[in-house]
Design an enzyme around this catalytic site. Structure first.
Site, PDB file in Angstrom:
ATOM      1  CG  ASN A   1      38.340 -37.339-100.929  1.00 57.35           C
ATOM      2  OD1 ASN A   1      37.731 -36.355-101.342  1.00 57.35           O
ATOM      3  ND2 ASN A   1      38.598 -38.393-101.695  1.00 57.35           N
ATOM      4  CD1 TRP A   2      34.853 -34.226 -95.773  1.00 52.12           C
ATOM      5  CD2 TRP A   2      33.562 -32.420 -95.919  1.00 52.12           C
ATOM      6  NE1 TRP A   2      34.581 -33.806 -94.498  1.00 52.12           N
ATOM      7  CE2 TRP A   2      33.787 -32.699 -94.567  1.00 52.12           C
ATOM      8  CE3 TRP A   2      32.782 -31.309 -96.251  1.00 52.12           C
ATOM      9  CZ2 TRP A   2      33.246 -31.923 -93.536  1.00 52.12           C
ATOM     10  CZ3 TRP A   2      32.250 -30.532 -95.241  1.00 52.12           C
ATOM     11  CH2 TRP A   2      32.481 -30.840 -93.892  1.00 52.12           C
ATOM     12  CE  LYS A   3      35.685 -40.542-101.654  1.00 58.05           C
ATOM     13  NZ  LYS A   3      35.591 -41.927-102.022  1.00 58.05           N
TER      14      LYS A   3
ATOM     15  CD  GLU B   1      35.415 -41.855-105.611  1.00 57.46           C
ATOM     16  OE1 GLU B   1      35.434 -40.638-105.377  1.00 57.46           O
ATOM     17  OE2 GLU B   1      35.218 -42.719-104.743  1.00 57.46           O
TER      18      GLU B   1
ATOM     19  N   GLY C   1      35.091 -47.103-100.289  1.00 61.39           N
ATOM     20  CA  GLY C   1      33.650 -47.042-100.050  1.00 61.39           C
ATOM     21  C   GLY C   1      32.961 -48.389 -99.927  1.00 61.39           C
TER      22      GLY C   1
END
Ligand code: PGA
Length: 250
Positions: free
Chosen positions: A11-13, A101, A174
């Site tokens: 998941n590169w966001k 998020e 994170g």
């Protein structure tokens, strides 16, 4: 037990420029060299790179996914939004939905349910994220939260065949803090029970996400009934991503 069936989702966001694409070359080489099964590595870059990734991974064992979508399934007057129809057209086969998020930005269980419905109707596989916040964990209501997120998110969904669940405790994302193994196990059990209450015969895969890195991957991957990882930060670094795969799949 570690195994070769683990799924690894990157998941590169909100990361990834055109120049970062070459970063995946190492991963591609690794996946091709090793007798690695197809469809076990999925890259979810930002929308802007979906098409480029689609070309890059054509005829390889890597698939791609998007990170969210609009809840309207079709085309329409929604400036700045992307529907599952457009995502499918980019070559993506997956979409991440219900990520914390986005939940903290106001995404409700009802909206997530609409998005899941739209994704399935457009032949995308869904990576459905659930997980408790720190406040909820402290209040000891994790099981209730998971049950609510799952039953509302999957309300009226006919088949779970194209759904993968990612258990992601919000407080672990994170932060470098990972739950104890028994906590992950217990919460996976709650998820499994909730799923089987909704659909008796479902064999839904369950991933873990939240600060997965090369140092903790081997340990977490030993958890029974865990089918893979959803990896944020560490997936941006090809060496770390490969290391996680190596440490969890033998
Ligand atoms: P992280 O993110 O690996 O950086 O904690 C995981 C996620 O948000 O999917």
């Amino acid at each position: 037990m570690t195994n070769n069936n683990m799924i690894f989702i990157a998941n590169w966001k909100m990361h990834g420029n055109l120049k970062d694409i070459s970063k995946v070359n190492l991963v591609l080489k690794f996946i091709n060299q090793k007798k690695f099964k197809k469809n076990k590595v999925i890259y979810c870059p930002p929308y802007t790179l979906l098409n480029t990734f689609n070309h890059k991974f054509k005829n390889t064992k890597i698939l791609i996914g998007a990170q969210n979508c609009h809840d309207h399934a079709d085309y329409g007057p929604f400036t700045g939004s992307i529907s599952t129809k457009l995502i499918r057209n980019s070559g993506a086969k997956f979409v991440i939905l219900g990520h914390s998020e986005n939940r903290t930005e106001g995404e409700t269980d009802h909206i997530i349910n609409k998005k899941i419905t739209s994704a399935l109707n457009n032949n995308l596989k869904v990576i459905f994220c659930v997980g408790e916040s720190l406040r909820e964990k402290r209040k000891k209501i994790t099981s209730n939260v998971l049950r609510r997120q799952i039953s509302k998110g999957l309300n009226k969904i006919k088949s779970f065949k194209n759904i993968i669940i990612a258990y992601e405790p919000v407080w672990s994302i994170g932060t470098g803090i990972v739950p104890k193994q028994y906590e992950i196990e217990k919460n996976i059990q709650t998820i499994k029970k909730t799923i089987s209450r909704l659909k008796k015969k479902s064999n839904t895969k369950i991933l873990y996400g939240g600060s997965v890195n090369p140092n903790n991957a081997s340990e977490i991957s030993k958890i029974r009934e865990l089918d893979g990882f959803l990896i944020g930060g560490a997936s941006l670094n090809p060496k770390k991503f490969i290391d996680i795969i190596k440490k969890s799949s033998n």
